[in-house]
Design a protein around this motif. Structure first.
Motif, PDB file in Angstrom:
ATOM      1  N   LEU A 191       5.178  16.538  -1.196  1.00 45.37           N
ATOM      2  CA  LEU A 191       4.677  15.149  -0.773  1.00 45.37           C
ATOM      3  C   LEU A 191       5.859  14.271  -0.294  1.00 45.37           C
ATOM      4  CD1 LEU A 191       4.161  12.743  -2.984  1.00 45.37           C
ATOM      5  CD2 LEU A 191       2.305  14.834  -3.511  1.00 45.37           C
ATOM      6  N   SER A 192       5.637  13.259   0.694  1.00 46.58           N
ATOM      7  CA  SER A 192       6.417  12.227   0.952  1.00 46.58           C
ATOM      8  C   SER A 192       5.514  10.891   0.229  1.00 46.58           C
ATOM      9  CB  SER A 192       6.872  12.048   2.051  1.00 46.58           C
ATOM     10  OG  SER A 192       6.024  11.703   3.232  1.00 46.58           O
ATOM     11  N   ALA A 193       6.217   9.953  -0.082  1.00 45.62           N
ATOM     12  CA  ALA A 193       5.470   8.776  -0.396  1.00 45.62           C
ATOM     13  C   ALA A 193       6.696   7.680  -0.126  1.00 45.62           C
ATOM     14  CB  ALA A 193       5.482   8.559  -1.769  1.00 45.62           C
ATOM     15  N   THR A 194       6.099   6.506   0.574  1.00 48.95           N
ATOM     16  CA  THR A 194       6.679   4.955   0.974  1.00 48.95           C
ATOM     17  C   THR A 194       5.676   4.120   0.775  1.00 48.95           C
ATOM     18  OG1 THR A 194       8.371   4.049   2.437  1.00 48.95           O
ATOM     19  CG2 THR A 194       6.273   5.235   3.567  1.00 48.95           C
ATOM     20  N   MET A 195       6.319   2.924   0.977  1.00 49.28           N
ATOM     21  CA  MET A 195       5.249   1.798   0.824  1.00 49.28           C
ATOM     22  C   MET A 195       5.211   1.228   2.218  1.00 49.28           C
ATOM     23  SD  MET A 195       5.950  -0.178  -2.741  1.00 49.28           S
ATOM     24  CE  MET A 195       6.329   0.798  -4.364  1.00 49.28           C
ATOM     25  N   VAL A 196       3.852   0.613   2.322  1.00 54.09           N
ATOM     26  CA  VAL A 196       3.542  -0.175   3.390  1.00 54.09           C
ATOM     27  C   VAL A 196       3.626  -1.752   3.077  1.00 54.09           C
ATOM     28  CG1 VAL A 196       2.232  -0.777   5.339  1.00 54.09           C
ATOM     29  CG2 VAL A 196       2.952   1.417   4.750  1.00 54.09           C
ATOM     30  N   ILE A 197       4.365  -2.918   3.209  1.00 51.72           N
ATOM     31  CA  ILE A 197       4.427  -4.072   2.909  1.00 51.72           C
ATOM     32  C   ILE A 197       4.078  -5.045   4.369  1.00 51.72           C
ATOM     33  CG2 ILE A 197       5.432  -6.074   1.776  1.00 51.72           C
ATOM     34  CD1 ILE A 197       7.030  -3.767   0.115  1.00 51.72           C
ATOM     35  N   GLN A 198       3.008  -5.578   4.148  1.00 56.51           N
ATOM     36  CA  GLN A 198       2.789  -6.610   5.333  1.00 56.51           C
ATOM     37  C   GLN A 198       2.523  -5.876   6.665  1.00 56.51           C
ATOM     38  OE1 GLN A 198       5.556  -9.857   4.988  1.00 56.51           O
ATOM     39  NE2 GLN A 198       4.548 -10.677   3.544  1.00 56.51           N
ATOM     40  N   SER A 199       2.050  -4.751   6.439  1.00 52.35           N
ATOM     41  CA  SER A 199       1.633  -3.768   7.739  1.00 52.35           C
ATOM     42  C   SER A 199       3.264  -3.220   8.308  1.00 52.35           C
ATOM     43  CB  SER A 199       1.055  -4.556   8.896  1.00 52.35           C
ATOM     44  OG  SER A 199      -0.131  -5.082   8.631  1.00 52.35           O
ATOM     45  N   GLN A 206       0.855  -1.097   0.077  1.00 53.42           N
ATOM     46  CA  GLN A 206       0.031  -0.088  -0.112  1.00 53.42           C
ATOM     47  C   GLN A 206       1.025   1.204   0.174  1.00 53.42           C
ATOM     48  OE1 GLN A 206      -2.112  -1.025   3.656  1.00 53.42           O
ATOM     49  NE2 GLN A 206      -3.922  -1.305   2.412  1.00 53.42           N
ATOM     50  N   TRP A 207       0.286   2.533  -0.690  1.00 54.58           N
ATOM     51  CA  TRP A 207       1.131   3.656  -0.779  1.00 54.58           C
ATOM     52  C   TRP A 207       0.798   4.475   0.356  1.00 54.58           C
ATOM     53  CZ3 TRP A 207       5.143   4.336  -3.904  1.00 54.58           C
ATOM     54  CH2 TRP A 207       5.061   3.659  -5.236  1.00 54.58           C
ATOM     55  N   ASN A 208       1.934   4.841   1.250  1.00 50.07           N
ATOM     56  CA  ASN A 208       1.591   5.863   2.298  1.00 50.07           C
ATOM     57  C   ASN A 208       2.071   7.100   1.778  1.00 50.07           C
ATOM     58  OD1 ASN A 208       1.525   7.187   4.689  1.00 50.07           O
ATOM     59  ND2 ASN A 208       2.730   5.925   5.448  1.00 50.07           N
ATOM     60  N   ILE A 209       1.195   7.977   1.376  1.00 48.23           N
ATOM     61  CA  ILE A 209       1.370   9.232   0.589  1.00 48.23           C
ATOM     62  C   ILE A 209       1.171  10.410   1.710  1.00 48.23           C
ATOM     63  CG2 ILE A 209       1.243  10.843  -1.291  1.00 48.23           C
ATOM     64  CD1 ILE A 209       0.402   8.215  -2.654  1.00 48.23           C
TER      65      ILE A 209
END
Length: 138
Positions: free
Chosen positions: A87-95, A67-70
């Motif tokens: 903005l900043s963006a990272t990913m969430v993988i398996q919580s 999921q994207w965390n933006i």
């Protein structure tokens, strides 16, 4: 702020979070220009290279059920029909959030048919990320 831009930005972020390349391509100007800094290396690129980069990122997100965390940090009007969004963006993988994020300075412009398009970006990629109520950089 222009109400049409608020609607556009919400749609843009929804398209990004959905990893929808076909929709995102419609939101980027064909004359798009960008600069990305990764580990001190500078890369300048345009529309075609950007689409390939988004395709790679979206494929990675889908393959890893990420999921994207933006986070929108700031919205600043530059001119009557031009707005920059930080903005900043990272990913969430398996919580679990990734340890790095990208910091984007994205400039959007309303064109002659009153559509907003992404026209420029400056991106600091792979910077340390800590998730709290806000984005913090080490």
């Amino acid at each position: 702020m222009d109400k049409t831009f608020s609607l556009f930005l919400n749609n843009y972020l929804d398209v990004w979070k959905a990893s929808s390349l076909s929709e995102l391509k419609e939101l980027i100007s064909i004359n798009y220009e960008a600069r990305e800094i990764t580990g001190g290396d500078i890369v300048d690129f345009g529309y075609e290279e950007s689409v390939k980069g988004w395709e790679h990122g979206f494929s990675f997100a889908k393959e890893n059920n990420a999921q994207w965390n933006i986070n929108v940090i700031s919205i600043l009007p530059l001119r009557e029909s031009e707005i920059i969004v930080v903005l900043s963006a990272t990913m969430v993988i398996q919580s679990k959030s990734l340890d790095t994020a990208n910091l984007f300075f994205q400039t959007f412009r309303k064109n002659s048919v009153n559509d907003w398009k992404l026209v420029r970006s400056y991106i600091e990629a792979g910077i340390p990320y800590v998730s709290t109520n806000s984005v913090l950089f080490k």
